[in-house]
Scaffold this active site. Structure first.
Site, PDB file in Angstrom:
ATOM      1  NE  ARG A  17       6.602  13.731 -15.811  1.00  0.00           N
ATOM      2  CZ  ARG A  17       5.933  14.336 -16.802  1.00  0.00           C
ATOM      3  NH1 ARG A  17       4.859  15.050 -16.532  1.00  0.00           N
ATOM      4  NH2 ARG A  17       6.335  14.193 -18.051  1.00  0.00           N
ATOM      5  CG  ASN A 385     -28.234 -32.079  -5.810  1.00  0.00           C
ATOM      6  OD1 ASN A 385     -28.533 -31.100  -6.484  1.00  0.00           O
ATOM      7  ND2 ASN A 385     -28.255 -32.074  -4.480  1.00  0.00           N
ATOM      8  CB  SER A 413     -27.079 -31.428   4.224  1.00  0.00           C
ATOM      9  OG  SER A 413     -28.083 -31.009   3.350  1.00  0.00           O
TER      10      SER A 413
END
Ligand code: UD1
Ligand code: CA
Length: 492
Positions: A17, A385, A413
């Site tokens: 089942r 960083n 960045s």
């Protein structure tokens, strides 16, 4: 505790089942297979021997049981002719391996994940204290349909277990059911098994016939009712699997709250069985703590966070994050919307910020990758960083390479680090740099070159566009301002 306990776990049935290529007892709730939960409960009773009866898909089930309980015996039941036949198969394997068995034999099923060791232990203790031939772990059900019923005489003594299909209308009214867990005196069991017949509605050898066999021999039988019947419930299909999973989760979450964990919304918090939480952890809504995840004191996890096999340090903060096999240091912050892949190790007080993906990345103490970055196959030194929008280009299309960023380096960045490459301690980079060669300690690396303005480019190369029109208007406006300036009389 009994010095001589044998536990037989039945797991030969097909579980059709479930409609699954995965064997029923291998389906998971709370981060473990159902049979994994049963074996854990069985082990907690300190048995002398564990025998698992396997049949259907035994090439899946057998090795899994061996992993969980290396000392267990596997008995193969080629054809499933009933619970009595299954136990007979187990006992034959046992006798062939260990010689005649003595003491207590408990039979349990492999699909009852909520079963607890304490309950089994109490059941066995009571069975042995009462010196019975057979004890039934029974329970009261509002809807007993499908279960074997515990039939008692007018003195309240147990006389038989009758299966649903063999029961009279009166017997079907009985709400005390056989959970399926039975305890036997080993000598009696060995004697009784060959005497079980299959003259019943299903044509199966019922283990439950042992009750009547014991009674006929003038031996004692009895039932020990468990209040918490769900512990003995099995999952036959995926609906029941989900129900048991939710109930298990409710129990786990409740246990952690009692142990000093704040859970803001138990209904949307999922904690696997093997997770470990320290006191004063806070879990916010929509959080799943899975696998072997551990969370340290005062950490706050969530909302909407999934951590699998992760380690979260004390006082860390993890918001809207998906993490797997990652280590988050003490007092570090992660998220929102961070994706921590295997091998991420964030140091104490470090930061992995919004829309950052990391993989195989060791980020030092206090180091920060705050915004919109991919850090793969890298080591970032303490206090460094990494600027917004940085990509660690680790893959050259053939192989993965490593990048190292030095201690207290400050990269700007929109950098790309083309691995393999190393940025020295205390070094820096300029915005938009593509770093292909090593940067010595303390150096500033710039790669984007001096800016050149090609005057009037939009009007020449994009004539007739909004872009050219906007440029033309701006230039006309500033020319007019210059003219006014020139026309103004000078007052000296
Ligand atoms: C059985 C009990 C019933 C009890 C119920 C509780 C018998 C005759 N009936 O009924 O009294 O109320 O469990 O759930 O014992 N299995 C094998 N080999 C077999 C047959 C079964 O390993 O040949 C295993 C199954 O995989 C399953 C367990 O034994 O885990 C129970 O078998 P199942 O056929 O489901 O028994 P029920 O009819 O539910
Ligand atoms: Ca069943």
């Amino acid at each position: 505790m009994p010095s001589n306990l044998t536990v037989i776990v039945l797991a030969a049935g097909g579980g059709t089942r479930m409609k699954s290529k995965t064997m029923k007892v291998l389906h998971e709730v709370g981060g473990r297979s159902m049979i994994g939960h049963v074996i854990a409960a069985v082990q907690a009773t300190g048995p002398q021997r564990v025998v698992a009866v396997v049949g259907h898909q035994r090439e899946q089930v057998g090795p899994h049981i061996r992993d969980l309980a290396p000392d267990s015996l596997l008995a193969v039941q080629e054809e499933q002719k009933g619970t009595g036949h299954a136990v007979r198969t187990a006992v034959e394997t046992l006798v062939a391996t260990d010689g005649p068995t003595e003491g207590t034999v408990v039979v349990a099923y492999g699909d009852t994940p909520l079963l607890e060791g304490d309950s089994l232990r109490a059941f066995v203790a009571e069975h042995e204290a009462a010196e019975r031939a057979v004890s039934i772990l029974s329970g009261e059900l509002a809807n007993p349909f499908g279960y074997g019923r515990v039939v008692r005489d007018e003195d309240g003594d147990v006389v038989a277990i009758v299966e649903e299909k063999d029961a009279t209308a009166d017997q079907r009214e009985i709400r005390e059911i056989n959970s399926g867990i039975l305890a036997f005196d080993a000598g009696f069991l060995l004697d009784a098994l060959p005497r079980i017949g299959n003259d019943n509605a299903k044509g199966e050898y019922y283990l439950t016939d042992t009750v009547q066999i014991a009674r006929d021999a003038g031996l004692t039988v009895g039932a020990w009712a468990i209040d918490d019947v769900m512990q003995t419930e099995g999952a036959n299909d995926r609906v029941q699997l989900a129900e048991l999973g939710r109930e298990m989760n409710r129990r786990i979450v409740t246990r952690w709250m009692r142990a000093g964990v704040t859970v803001m919304d138990p209904a949307t918090t999922w904690i696997d069985a093997d997770v470990v939480l320290a006191p004063d952890v806070t879990i916010l809504p929509g959080t799943q703590l899975l696998g072997l995840t551990e969370v340290g004191e005062d950490a706050v996890v969530g909302p909407d966070t999934t951590l699998k096999d992760c380690e979260v340090g004390a006082g860390a903060r993890v918001v809207r994050t998906h993490g797997e096999l990652a280590v988050i240091g003490a007092e570090a912050t992660v998220g929102p919307f961070s994706y921590l892949r295997p091998g991420t190790r964030l140091g104490a007080r470090g930061k992995i910020g919004g829309f950052v993906e990391t993989k195989n990345a060791v980020i030092g103490e206090g180091a920060k990758v705050p915004h919109l970055s991919y850090v793969g196959d890298a080591e970032i030194g303490e206090g460094a960083n990494i600027g917004a929008g940085t990509i660690f280009a680790n893959y050259d299309g053939i192989a993965k390479h490593h990048t190292k960023i030095g201690r207290h380096a400050k990269t700007a960045s929109n950098n790309t680090f083309v691995a393999p490459v190393e940025v020295g301690d205390g070094a820096a980079t300029g915005a938009g740099s593509v770093i292909r060669r090593d940067v010595p300690p303390g150096a500033l690396a710039v790669s984007s070159g001096p800016q050149r303005n090609l005057v009037g480019w939009s009007m020449r190369r994009r004539p007739g566009t909004d872009q050219a029109e906007a440029a033309r208007a701006a230039l006309a406006e500033s020319a007019a301002a210059d003219d006014q300036q020139a026309d103004r009389p000078h007052d000296h």
